[in-house]
Scaffold this motif. Structure first.
Motif, PDB file in Angstrom:
ATOM      1  N   ASP A  32      30.385  28.576  21.319  1.00 57.60           N
ATOM      2  CA  ASP A  32      30.322  27.349  20.528  1.00 57.60           C
ATOM      3  C   ASP A  32      28.856  27.068  20.192  1.00 57.60           C
ATOM      4  O   ASP A  32      28.212  26.218  20.816  1.00 57.60           O
ATOM      5  N   PRO A  33      28.312  27.792  19.203  1.00 59.69           N
ATOM      6  CA  PRO A  33      26.870  27.667  18.916  1.00 59.69           C
ATOM      7  C   PRO A  33      26.487  26.260  18.479  1.00 59.69           C
ATOM      8  O   PRO A  33      27.204  25.604  17.711  1.00 59.69           O
ATOM      9  N   LEU A  34      25.340  25.822  18.975  1.00 61.69           N
ATOM     10  CA  LEU A  34      24.788  24.544  18.550  1.00 61.69           C
ATOM     11  C   LEU A  34      24.332  24.656  17.095  1.00 61.69           C
ATOM     12  O   LEU A  34      23.682  25.631  16.711  1.00 61.69           O
ATOM     13  N   ALA A  35      24.668  23.674  16.282  1.00 61.73           N
ATOM     14  CA  ALA A  35      24.178  23.630  14.893  1.00 61.73           C
ATOM     15  C   ALA A  35      22.807  22.966  14.887  1.00 61.73           C
ATOM     16  O   ALA A  35      22.659  21.805  15.271  1.00 61.73           O
ATOM     17  N   VAL A  36      21.806  23.713  14.474  1.00 61.02           N
ATOM     18  CA  VAL A  36      20.416  23.247  14.524  1.00 61.02           C
ATOM     19  C   VAL A  36      20.007  22.707  13.154  1.00 61.02           C
ATOM     20  O   VAL A  36      20.149  23.388  12.133  1.00 61.02           O
ATOM     21  N   ALA A  37      19.484  21.489  13.149  1.00 62.68           N
ATOM     22  CA  ALA A  37      19.101  20.843  11.895  1.00 62.68           C
ATOM     23  C   ALA A  37      17.642  21.078  11.540  1.00 62.68           C
ATOM     24  O   ALA A  37      17.276  21.084  10.356  1.00 62.68           O
ATOM     25  N   GLY A  38      16.782  21.260  12.546  1.00 62.51           N
ATOM     26  CA  GLY A  38      15.367  21.441  12.258  1.00 62.51           C
ATOM     27  C   GLY A  38      14.591  21.775  13.505  1.00 62.51           C
ATOM     28  O   GLY A  38      15.113  21.716  14.626  1.00 62.51           O
ATOM     29  N   ALA A  39      13.333  22.141  13.307  1.00 63.97           N
ATOM     30  CA  ALA A  39      12.471  22.508  14.426  1.00 63.97           C
ATOM     31  C   ALA A  39      11.022  22.298  14.017  1.00 63.97           C
ATOM     32  O   ALA A  39      10.662  22.465  12.847  1.00 63.97           O
ATOM     33  N   GLU A  40      10.195  21.941  14.985  1.00 61.53           N
ATOM     34  CA  GLU A  40       8.768  21.781  14.743  1.00 61.53           C
ATOM     35  C   GLU A  40       8.035  21.868  16.078  1.00 61.53           C
ATOM     36  O   GLU A  40       8.452  21.238  17.064  1.00 61.53           O
ATOM     37  N   GLY A  41       6.974  22.645  16.119  1.00 69.77           N
ATOM     38  CA  GLY A  41       6.203  22.775  17.346  1.00 69.77           C
ATOM     39  C   GLY A  41       7.035  23.356  18.460  1.00 69.77           C
ATOM     40  O   GLY A  41       7.640  24.415  18.313  1.00 69.77           O
ATOM     41  N   SER A  42       7.099  22.664  19.576  1.00 62.49           N
ATOM     42  CA  SER A  42       7.841  23.139  20.745  1.00 62.49           C
ATOM     43  C   SER A  42       9.268  22.602  20.807  1.00 62.49           C
ATOM     44  O   SER A  42       9.966  22.839  21.804  1.00 62.49           O
ATOM     45  N   TYR A  43       9.719  21.921  19.773  1.00 62.78           N
ATOM     46  CA  TYR A  43      11.017  21.237  19.802  1.00 62.78           C
ATOM     47  C   TYR A  43      11.934  21.688  18.665  1.00 62.78           C
ATOM     48  O   TYR A  43      11.465  22.142  17.617  1.00 62.78           O
ATOM     49  N   PHE A  44      13.234  21.533  18.892  1.00 62.73           N
ATOM     50  CA  PHE A  44      14.213  21.619  17.807  1.00 62.73           C
ATOM     51  C   PHE A  44      15.255  20.533  18.033  1.00 62.73           C
ATOM     52  O   PHE A  44      15.315  19.923  19.100  1.00 62.73           O
ATOM     53  N   ASP A  46      19.407  18.868  16.815  1.00 61.56           N
ATOM     54  CA  ASP A  46      20.716  19.113  16.198  1.00 61.56           C
ATOM     55  C   ASP A  46      21.044  18.025  15.177  1.00 61.56           C
ATOM     56  O   ASP A  46      20.233  17.124  14.916  1.00 61.56           O
ATOM     57  N   TYR A  47      22.228  18.103  14.595  1.00 61.29           N
ATOM     58  CA  TYR A  47      22.613  17.181  13.527  1.00 61.29           C
ATOM     59  C   TYR A  47      23.050  15.817  14.042  1.00 61.29           C
ATOM     60  O   TYR A  47      23.279  14.898  13.252  1.00 61.29           O
ATOM     61  N   ASP A  48      23.148  15.682  15.370  1.00 56.12           N
ATOM     62  CA  ASP A  48      23.393  14.366  15.955  1.00 56.12           C
ATOM     63  C   ASP A  48      22.088  13.658  16.280  1.00 56.12           C
ATOM     64  O   ASP A  48      22.091  12.542  16.816  1.00 56.12           O
ATOM     65  N   GLY A  49      20.969  14.317  15.989  1.00 52.29           N
ATOM     66  CA  GLY A  49      19.666  13.723  16.237  1.00 52.29           C
ATOM     67  C   GLY A  49      19.138  13.955  17.635  1.00 52.29           C
ATOM     68  O   GLY A  49      18.119  13.377  18.018  1.00 52.29           O
ATOM     69  N   ARG A  50      19.819  14.806  18.387  1.00 50.84           N
ATOM     70  CA  ARG A  50      19.363  15.083  19.754  1.00 50.84           C
ATOM     71  C   ARG A  50      18.269  16.151  19.728  1.00 50.84           C
ATOM     72  O   ARG A  50      18.448  17.216  19.132  1.00 50.84           O
ATOM     73  N   ARG A  51      17.167  15.887  20.396  1.00 51.49           N
ATOM     74  CA  ARG A  51      16.014  16.785  20.381  1.00 51.49           C
ATOM     75  C   ARG A  51      15.914  17.548  21.701  1.00 51.49           C
ATOM     76  O   ARG A  51      16.195  17.012  22.770  1.00 51.49           O
ATOM     77  N   TYR A  52      15.517  18.828  21.606  1.00 55.05           N
ATOM     78  CA  TYR A  52      15.374  19.679  22.781  1.00 55.05           C
ATOM     79  C   TYR A  52      13.974  20.283  22.819  1.00 55.05           C
ATOM     80  O   TYR A  52      13.456  20.748  21.803  1.00 55.05           O
ATOM     81  N   LEU A  53      13.377  20.294  24.002  1.00 49.26           N
ATOM     82  CA  LEU A  53      12.153  21.045  24.240  1.00 49.26           C
ATOM     83  C   LEU A  53      12.557  22.495  24.475  1.00 49.26           C
ATOM     84  O   LEU A  53      13.342  22.783  25.387  1.00 49.26           O
ATOM     85  N   ASP A  54      12.039  23.395  23.656  1.00 51.07           N
ATOM     86  CA  ASP A  54      12.496  24.785  23.690  1.00 51.07           C
ATOM     87  C   ASP A  54      11.699  25.582  24.721  1.00 51.07           C
ATOM     88  O   ASP A  54      10.582  26.024  24.447  1.00 51.07           O
ATOM     89  N   PHE A  55      12.297  25.763  25.888  1.00 56.24           N
ATOM     90  CA  PHE A  55      11.667  26.566  26.932  1.00 56.24           C
ATOM     91  C   PHE A  55      12.072  28.034  26.825  1.00 56.24           C
ATOM     92  O   PHE A  55      11.888  28.805  27.768  1.00 56.24           O
ATOM     93  N   THR A  56      12.612  28.432  25.658  1.00 52.96           N
ATOM     94  CA  THR A  56      12.966  29.831  25.415  1.00 52.96           C
ATOM     95  C   THR A  56      12.104  30.462  24.325  1.00 52.96           C
ATOM     96  O   THR A  56      12.147  31.679  24.147  1.00 52.96           O
ATOM     97  N   SER A  57      11.352  29.631  23.589  1.00 51.12           N
ATOM     98  CA  SER A  57      10.598  30.137  22.423  1.00 51.12           C
ATOM     99  C   SER A  57      11.493  30.983  21.524  1.00 51.12           C
ATOM    100  O   SER A  57      11.148  32.090  21.126  1.00 51.12           O
ATOM    101  N   GLY A  58      12.663  30.450  21.186  1.00 54.86           N
ATOM    102  CA  GLY A  58      13.626  31.211  20.392  1.00 54.86           C
ATOM    103  C   GLY A  58      14.251  32.274  21.268  1.00 54.86           C
ATOM    104  O   GLY A  58      15.077  31.996  22.112  1.00 54.86           O
ATOM    105  N   LEU A  59      13.880  33.507  21.062  1.00 60.04           N
ATOM    106  CA  LEU A  59      14.169  34.595  21.998  1.00 60.04           C
ATOM    107  C   LEU A  59      12.838  35.157  22.476  1.00 60.04           C
ATOM    108  O   LEU A  59      12.563  36.344  22.370  1.00 60.04           O
ATOM    109  N   VAL A  60      12.008  34.273  22.972  1.00 59.90           N
ATOM    110  CA  VAL A  60      10.661  34.587  23.450  1.00 59.90           C
ATOM    111  C   VAL A  60       9.833  35.183  22.309  1.00 59.90           C
ATOM    112  O   VAL A  60       9.252  36.252  22.434  1.00 59.90           O
ATOM    113  N   TYR A  61       9.825  34.467  21.176  1.00 61.13           N
ATOM    114  CA  TYR A  61       9.007  34.954  20.059  1.00 61.13           C
ATOM    115  C   TYR A  61       8.228  33.869  19.333  1.00 61.13           C
ATOM    116  O   TYR A  61       7.243  34.175  18.660  1.00 61.13           O
TER     117      TYR A  61
END
Length: 451
Positions: A32-44, A46-61
């Motif tokens: 059940d993939p998360l639908a991502v609305a946007g990303a900037e800096g260290s965060y991305f 979703d479309y509900d407005g919930r923000r996540y700090l990305d401790f994966t760097s995408g797939l470490v990239y």
């Protein structure tokens, strides 16, 4: 960077994804993939407005985070000037990217063959080694990942290899050092190093040195567990390769371009391979790009003898322009130095502090912005929190940990019984401390499975 909720669009994105996108490494009906609305800096977000700090760097990239304005502008400028051009021509962005990479690679790795990503970089490195030596076999470690294409996945040591393992790919696997789970009954890192090198030399002897083209290692294994090699191991492998005329290949796809607090992890160990693969952080994944850095001796093999390999998009101008801008940004903004400094002063100490408080943490290891926590049911026996390659109910403890981290606003990198801490290399001290606080709470959930 204020997310604007738009659940209707999010629902449409998810519906189209469900109907038409075939996802990597997944049972399609069970995800059940998360639908991502946007990303900037260290965060991305979703479309509900919930923000996540990305401790994966995408797939470490995303080593410089998402949407760095200077790299975005460079891609736009290149697109306006020359969107694409065939690889047989000399193109400014391609030439400059190769020059900047060669300036930073160790030793005489001064020729750059561009690919579309890390897996095909590995494919071509192996091909070069076989043609250079005239030998068929490649030796690689069990705890490793080298890519999803046919040769690269056969070289891979983790379970993703199993379904595609042809058994005829000319690959022999061996045990690399891992003191926490030693296969050599070692009690010290020095013993682990010596015994691992003895095991490798014995493998070479029994396979026949004259049949072995290359030994390939991730300088620091990434997805397999971020296992920093003991002092002297990589130098010992280099010596074995020199003794037996074997090409030494280092895979820096994940560890390269600042991830370890050096431009390349090889610089931490003062070792120079014959071939080195790269991708991911070379341009933070903004446009797909990978490559092989080639030593003078191997480049000379193909001086008057054609190299039988290439790709339509080798050195794609947009990807190379992104690489030039990324390398410039990393140099101008001290991104490599930031990874080293905050890795040593914030991430490492913070993770070790978590280990002291949480009985589920069996081991902490890493460097720069490249860390792993090994989660266990029992620190004494070192029994993993979940079995090797666990799925479904057997993986419930790690799933619960991951869910708790996401609930706290951090997107974690979880693989088997580990969580990797691999934020962007330019993450701030405040962002790192925010993430560590969320991991603290999530580890309390994992603690419930201890004992």
């Amino acid at each position: 960077m204020t997310p604007q909720p738009n659940p209707e669009v999010g629902a449409a994105v998810k519906a189209a994804d469900r109907a038409h996108v075939f996802h990597s490494w997944s049972a399609q009906e069970l995800i059940d993939p998360l639908a991502v609305a946007g990303a900037e800096g260290s965060y991305f977000w979703d479309y509900d407005g919930r923000r996540y700090l990305d401790f994966t760097s995408g797939l470490v990239y995303t080593n410089i985070g998402y949407q760095h304005p200077k790299v975005v502008a460079a891609i736009q400028e290149q697109a306006a000037r020359m969107t694409t051009f065939a690889p047989a021509f000399a193109v400014e962005a391609r030439s400059e990217a190769a020059r900047l990479i060669a300036e930073r690679t160790p030793g005489d790795l001064d020729k750059i063959f561009f690919t579309n990503g890390g897996a095909d970089a590995v494919e071509h490195a192996v091909r070069m080694a076989r043609l250079h030596t005239g030998r068929p076999k490649v030796l690689s470690a069990y705890r490793s990942y080298h890519g999803g294409t046919q040769q690269a996945v056969n070289i891979t040591g983790d379970p993703r290899r199993w379904a595609s393992d042809s058994g005829t790919a000319g690959v022999v696997h061996f045990w690399a050092p891992f003191p926490y789970r030693s296969r050599f009954y070692a009690e010290t890192e020095e013993q682990e190093c010596a015994r691992a090198l003895e095991h490798l030399e014995t493998t070479i002897a029994f396979e026949g040195p004259s049949t072995i083209a290359a030994i390939i290692l991730e300088t620091i294994p990434g997805t397999a567990g971020i296992m920093t090699p003991p002092a002297g191991y990589l130098a010992g492998v280099r010596e074995l390769c020199d003794t037996y005329g074997i090409v030494f290949v280092l895979d820096e796809v994940m560890a390269g371009f600042g991830r370890t607090g050096k431009w390349f992890a090889a610089d931490l160990y003062d070792v120079v391979p014959d071939l080195m693969t790269f991708a991911k952080g070379v341009n933070s994944g903004y446009v797909p790009l990978g490559g092989v850095a080639i030593s003078g001796a191997i480049a000379e093999t193909f001086g008057k003898r054609p190299y039988p390999g290439g790709l339509t998009y080798s050195g794609h101008p947009l990807a190379c322009a992104a690489a030039v801008a990324t390398i410039d940004v990393m140099a101008e903004e001290g991104v490599v130095e930031n990874a080293a400094r905050l890795g040593e002063s914030v991430v490492g100490p913070g993770l070790r502090e978590l280990a002291e408080r949480h009985p589920c943490v069996g081991d902490v290891r890493g460097v720069g912005m490249f860390w792993a926590l090994e989660l266990v049911r029992d620190r004494e026996t070192r029994e993993p929190l979940v079995p090797y390659n666990a799925a479904g109910e057997a993986n419930a403890p790690m799933a619960a940990f991951a869910a708790a981290a996401k609930e706290g606003g951090v997107w974690p990198f979880v693989n088997m019984n580990r969580t990797h801490v691999v934020p962007p290399c330019n993450a701030s001290e405040a962002e790192l401390k925010e993430g560590l606080a969320v991991l603290d709470a999530a580890l309390s959930v994992a603690d419930g499975y201890v004992g």
